[in-house]
Design a protein around this motif. Structure first.
Motif, mmCIF file in Angstrom:
data_model
loop_
_atom_site.group_PDB
_atom_site.id
_atom_site.type_symbol
_atom_site.label_atom_id
_atom_site.label_comp_id
_atom_site.label_asym_id
_atom_site.label_seq_id
_atom_site.Cartn_x
_atom_site.Cartn_y
_atom_site.Cartn_z
ATOM 1 N N LYS A 108 72.810 31.467 -33.318
ATOM 2 C CA LYS A 108 72.228 30.140 -33.077
ATOM 3 C C LYS A 108 72.864 29.464 -31.859
ATOM 4 C CE LYS A 108 69.956 26.290 -34.140
ATOM 5 N NZ LYS A 108 70.457 25.448 -33.054
ATOM 6 N N ALA A 109 74.194 29.564 -31.752
ATOM 7 C CA ALA A 109 74.888 28.986 -30.595
ATOM 8 C C ALA A 109 74.445 29.689 -29.313
ATOM 9 C CB ALA A 109 76.401 29.102 -30.779
ATOM 10 N N VAL A 144 67.577 37.828 -27.483
ATOM 11 C CA VAL A 144 67.227 36.418 -27.687
ATOM 12 C C VAL A 144 65.838 36.169 -27.111
ATOM 13 C CG1 VAL A 144 67.746 34.059 -26.887
ATOM 14 C CG2 VAL A 144 69.575 35.507 -27.785
ATOM 15 N N ASP A 145 65.003 35.476 -27.870
ATOM 16 C CA ASP A 145 63.683 35.073 -27.391
ATOM 17 C C ASP A 145 63.866 33.779 -26.596
ATOM 18 O OD1 ASP A 145 61.128 33.883 -27.086
ATOM 19 O OD2 ASP A 145 60.388 34.919 -28.867
ATOM 20 N N LEU A 146 63.861 33.908 -25.272
ATOM 21 C CA LEU A 146 64.214 32.781 -24.403
ATOM 22 C C LEU A 146 63.257 31.604 -24.578
ATOM 23 C CD1 LEU A 146 66.013 31.734 -22.111
ATOM 24 C CD2 LEU A 146 64.546 32.966 -20.497
ATOM 25 N N ALA A 167 63.824 29.960 -27.948
ATOM 26 C CA ALA A 167 65.096 29.225 -27.941
ATOM 27 C C ALA A 167 64.932 27.898 -27.218
ATOM 28 C CB ALA A 167 66.186 30.071 -27.277
ATOM 29 N N ALA A 168 64.227 27.915 -26.077
ATOM 30 C CA ALA A 168 64.032 26.690 -25.299
ATOM 31 C C ALA A 168 63.179 25.690 -26.066
ATOM 32 C CB ALA A 168 63.397 27.026 -23.953
ATOM 33 N N MET A 169 62.105 26.173 -26.681
ATOM 34 C CA MET A 169 61.207 25.262 -27.394
ATOM 35 C C MET A 169 61.854 24.724 -28.668
ATOM 36 S SD MET A 169 58.720 24.872 -25.421
ATOM 37 C CE MET A 169 57.733 23.830 -26.497
ATOM 38 N N ASN A 170 62.715 25.530 -29.296
ATOM 39 C CA ASN A 170 63.408 25.053 -30.495
ATOM 40 C C ASN A 170 64.383 23.923 -30.167
ATOM 41 O OD1 ASN A 170 62.163 26.686 -32.363
ATOM 42 N ND2 ASN A 170 63.689 28.330 -32.208
ATOM 43 N N LYS A 171 65.100 24.080 -29.055
ATOM 44 C CA LYS A 171 66.105 23.052 -28.727
ATOM 45 C C LYS A 171 65.478 21.847 -28.043
ATOM 46 C CE LYS A 171 70.646 21.948 -27.134
ATOM 47 N NZ LYS A 171 71.972 22.399 -26.747
ATOM 48 N N TYR A 172 64.439 22.093 -27.222
ATOM 49 C CA TYR A 172 63.803 20.995 -26.460
ATOM 50 C C TYR A 172 62.314 20.901 -26.800
ATOM 51 C CZ TYR A 172 68.129 21.178 -23.770
ATOM 52 O OH TYR A 172 69.441 21.161 -23.399
ATOM 53 N N PRO A 173 61.977 20.449 -28.011
ATOM 54 C CA PRO A 173 60.567 20.397 -28.439
ATOM 55 C C PRO A 173 59.870 19.165 -27.875
ATOM 56 C CG PRO A 173 61.945 19.631 -30.209
ATOM 57 C CD PRO A 173 62.879 20.000 -29.074
#
Lengths: 86, 86
Positions: free
Chosen positions: A38-39, B60-62, B65-71
Protein backbone atom coordinates in the motif's frame (compact mmCIF):
# COMPACT_ATOMS: atom_id res chain seq x y z
CA UNK A 1 -4.35 17.24 -11.03
CA UNK A 2 -4.79 20.60 -12.72
CA UNK A 3 -8.23 21.04 -11.16
CA UNK A 4 -7.05 20.05 -7.70
CA UNK A 5 -3.64 21.70 -7.53
CA UNK A 6 -2.87 24.17 -10.33
CA UNK A 7 -3.59 27.23 -8.17
CA UNK A 8 -0.93 26.00 -5.73
CA UNK A 9 1.49 24.60 -8.34
CA UNK A 10 1.53 27.79 -10.40
CA UNK A 11 2.48 29.85 -7.33
CA UNK A 12 5.27 27.42 -6.43
CA UNK A 13 6.73 27.52 -9.94
CA UNK A 14 8.85 25.15 -12.01
CA UNK A 15 11.92 24.91 -9.76
CA UNK A 16 10.02 24.32 -6.52
CA UNK A 17 7.74 21.76 -8.14
CA UNK A 18 10.72 19.95 -9.72
CA UNK A 19 12.37 19.74 -6.28
CA UNK A 20 9.21 18.15 -4.87
CA UNK A 21 9.25 15.61 -7.70
CA UNK A 22 12.87 14.70 -6.91
CA UNK A 23 11.97 14.21 -3.23
CA UNK A 24 9.03 11.97 -4.15
CA UNK A 25 11.26 9.85 -6.43
CA UNK A 26 13.60 9.37 -3.46
CA UNK A 27 10.64 8.30 -1.28
CA UNK A 28 9.61 5.86 -4.00
CA UNK A 29 13.13 4.41 -3.92
CA UNK A 30 12.82 3.91 -0.16
CA UNK A 31 9.39 2.30 -0.52
CA UNK A 32 10.76 -0.15 -3.10
CA UNK A 33 13.07 -1.53 -0.40
CA UNK A 34 10.13 -2.41 1.89
CA UNK A 35 7.38 -5.01 1.62
CA UNK A 36 4.53 -2.55 2.21
CA UNK A 37 2.46 -2.75 -0.99
CA UNK A 38 0.00 0.00 0.00
CA UNK A 39 2.83 2.41 0.85
CA UNK A 40 4.53 1.52 -2.43
CA UNK A 41 1.35 2.22 -4.40
CA UNK A 42 0.98 5.57 -2.61
CA UNK A 43 4.54 6.55 -3.52
CA UNK A 44 3.96 5.68 -7.18
CA UNK A 45 0.80 7.81 -7.03
CA UNK A 46 2.74 10.70 -5.51
CA UNK A 47 5.43 10.59 -8.20
CA UNK A 48 2.93 10.65 -11.06
CA UNK A 49 0.95 13.38 -9.25
CA UNK A 50 4.01 15.61 -8.93
CA UNK A 51 5.12 14.82 -12.48
CA UNK A 52 1.66 15.90 -13.62
CA UNK A 53 1.85 19.07 -11.51
CA UNK A 54 5.26 19.87 -12.99
CA UNK A 55 3.93 19.34 -16.52
CA UNK A 56 1.06 21.74 -15.78
CA UNK A 57 3.44 24.41 -14.50
CA UNK A 58 5.77 23.87 -17.48
CA UNK A 59 2.80 24.03 -19.88
CA UNK A 60 3.37 20.51 -21.23
CA UNK A 61 0.54 18.10 -22.06
CA UNK A 62 1.94 15.02 -20.33
CA UNK A 63 -0.39 12.50 -21.96
CA UNK A 64 0.16 13.92 -25.45
CA UNK A 65 3.94 14.00 -24.91
CA UNK A 66 3.92 10.36 -23.83
CA UNK A 67 1.74 9.21 -26.71
CA UNK A 68 3.78 11.17 -29.25
CA UNK A 69 7.06 9.62 -28.18
CA UNK A 70 5.73 6.12 -27.40
CA UNK A 71 2.85 5.48 -29.86
CA UNK A 72 2.55 1.83 -28.80
CA UNK A 73 5.92 0.99 -30.32
CA UNK A 74 9.54 1.57 -29.39
CA UNK A 75 10.63 4.99 -30.74
CA UNK A 76 14.08 3.60 -31.58
CA UNK A 77 13.50 0.23 -33.28
CA UNK A 78 9.80 0.90 -34.14
CA UNK A 79 8.80 -2.59 -32.94
CA UNK A 80 6.35 -3.92 -30.33
CA UNK A 81 7.79 -5.57 -28.36
CA UNK A 82 10.99 -3.54 -28.52
CA UNK A 83 13.65 -5.32 -30.57
CA UNK A 84 16.57 -2.96 -29.92
CA UNK A 85 19.89 -4.79 -29.77
CA UNK A 86 21.80 -2.47 -27.39
CA UNK B 1 4.71 0.22 -21.98
CA UNK B 2 4.22 -3.32 -20.77
CA UNK B 3 3.70 -4.58 -24.32
CA UNK B 4 6.71 -2.72 -25.67
CA UNK B 5 9.24 -3.15 -22.85
CA UNK B 6 8.26 -5.66 -20.16
CA UNK B 7 10.53 -8.40 -21.56
CA UNK B 8 13.46 -5.99 -21.15
CA UNK B 9 12.29 -4.35 -17.90
CA UNK B 10 11.74 -7.65 -16.11
CA UNK B 11 15.32 -8.77 -16.91
CA UNK B 12 16.74 -5.46 -15.67
CA UNK B 13 14.82 -5.68 -12.40
CA UNK B 14 13.61 -3.12 -9.85
CA UNK B 15 16.95 -1.56 -8.87
CA UNK B 16 18.25 -1.09 -12.41
CA UNK B 17 14.93 0.31 -13.61
CA UNK B 18 14.75 2.68 -10.64
CA UNK B 19 18.24 3.97 -11.46
CA UNK B 20 17.12 4.67 -15.03
CA UNK B 21 14.13 6.61 -13.69
CA UNK B 22 16.42 8.73 -11.50
CA UNK B 23 18.62 9.50 -14.52
CA UNK B 24 15.59 10.50 -16.59
CA UNK B 25 14.37 12.82 -13.82
CA UNK B 26 17.79 14.51 -13.89
CA UNK B 27 17.54 14.90 -17.68
CA UNK B 28 14.08 16.42 -17.23
CA UNK B 29 15.60 18.91 -14.78
CA UNK B 30 18.20 19.89 -17.39
CA UNK B 31 15.54 20.23 -20.09
CA UNK B 32 13.49 22.54 -17.84
CA UNK B 33 16.41 25.00 -17.94
CA UNK B 34 16.31 25.27 -21.74
CA UNK B 35 13.77 26.77 -24.13
CA UNK B 36 13.48 23.66 -26.31
CA UNK B 37 9.79 22.66 -26.01
CA UNK B 38 10.12 19.46 -28.07
CA UNK B 39 13.09 18.27 -26.00
CA UNK B 40 11.17 19.09 -22.82
CA UNK B 41 8.13 17.12 -23.99
CA UNK B 42 10.40 14.17 -24.83
CA UNK B 43 11.92 14.23 -21.34
CA UNK B 44 8.48 14.28 -19.70
CA UNK B 45 7.57 11.30 -21.91
CA UNK B 46 10.74 9.47 -20.86
CA UNK B 47 10.06 10.00 -17.15
CA UNK B 48 6.51 8.68 -17.35
CA UNK B 49 7.70 5.80 -19.54
CA UNK B 50 10.34 4.74 -17.01
CA UNK B 51 7.91 5.25 -14.12
CA UNK B 52 5.51 2.96 -15.94
CA UNK B 53 8.26 0.40 -16.55
CA UNK B 54 9.21 0.51 -12.88
CA UNK B 55 5.58 0.01 -11.85
CA UNK B 56 5.36 -3.02 -14.15
CA UNK B 57 8.50 -4.57 -12.65
CA UNK B 58 7.28 -3.80 -9.11
CA UNK B 59 3.86 -5.29 -9.93
CA UNK B 60 1.99 -2.04 -9.24
CA UNK B 61 -0.95 -0.81 -11.32
CA UNK B 62 0.16 2.80 -11.77
CA UNK B 63 -3.17 4.15 -13.00
CA UNK B 64 -5.13 2.44 -10.23
CA UNK B 65 -2.64 3.65 -7.60
CA UNK B 66 -2.96 7.23 -8.86
CA UNK B 67 -6.76 7.14 -8.99
CA UNK B 68 -6.99 5.54 -5.55
CA UNK B 69 -4.88 8.22 -3.90
CA UNK B 70 -6.11 11.19 -5.99
CA UNK B 71 -9.80 10.49 -6.81
CA UNK B 72 -10.31 13.97 -8.28
CA UNK B 73 -9.91 15.59 -4.88
CA UNK B 74 -7.06 16.35 -2.55
CA UNK B 75 -6.42 13.29 -0.32
CA UNK B 76 -5.68 15.56 2.66
CA UNK B 77 -8.40 18.25 2.70
CA UNK B 78 -10.82 16.29 0.44
CA UNK B 79 -11.55 19.43 -1.63
CA UNK B 80 -11.27 20.30 -5.33
CA UNK B 81 -9.48 22.62 -5.68
CA UNK B 82 -7.23 21.74 -2.77
CA UNK B 83 -7.93 23.93 0.25
CA UNK B 84 -5.12 22.76 2.52
CA UNK B 85 -3.79 25.55 4.71
CA UNK B 86 -0.15 24.39 5.10
Amino acid sequence: MRQIYFHRDSKRGVNGTYNWLVDEVKELGDALKTNNKKALEDEFADVIAWLSSLANVADVDLEAAAMNKYPNKCPKCKYTPCNCTF
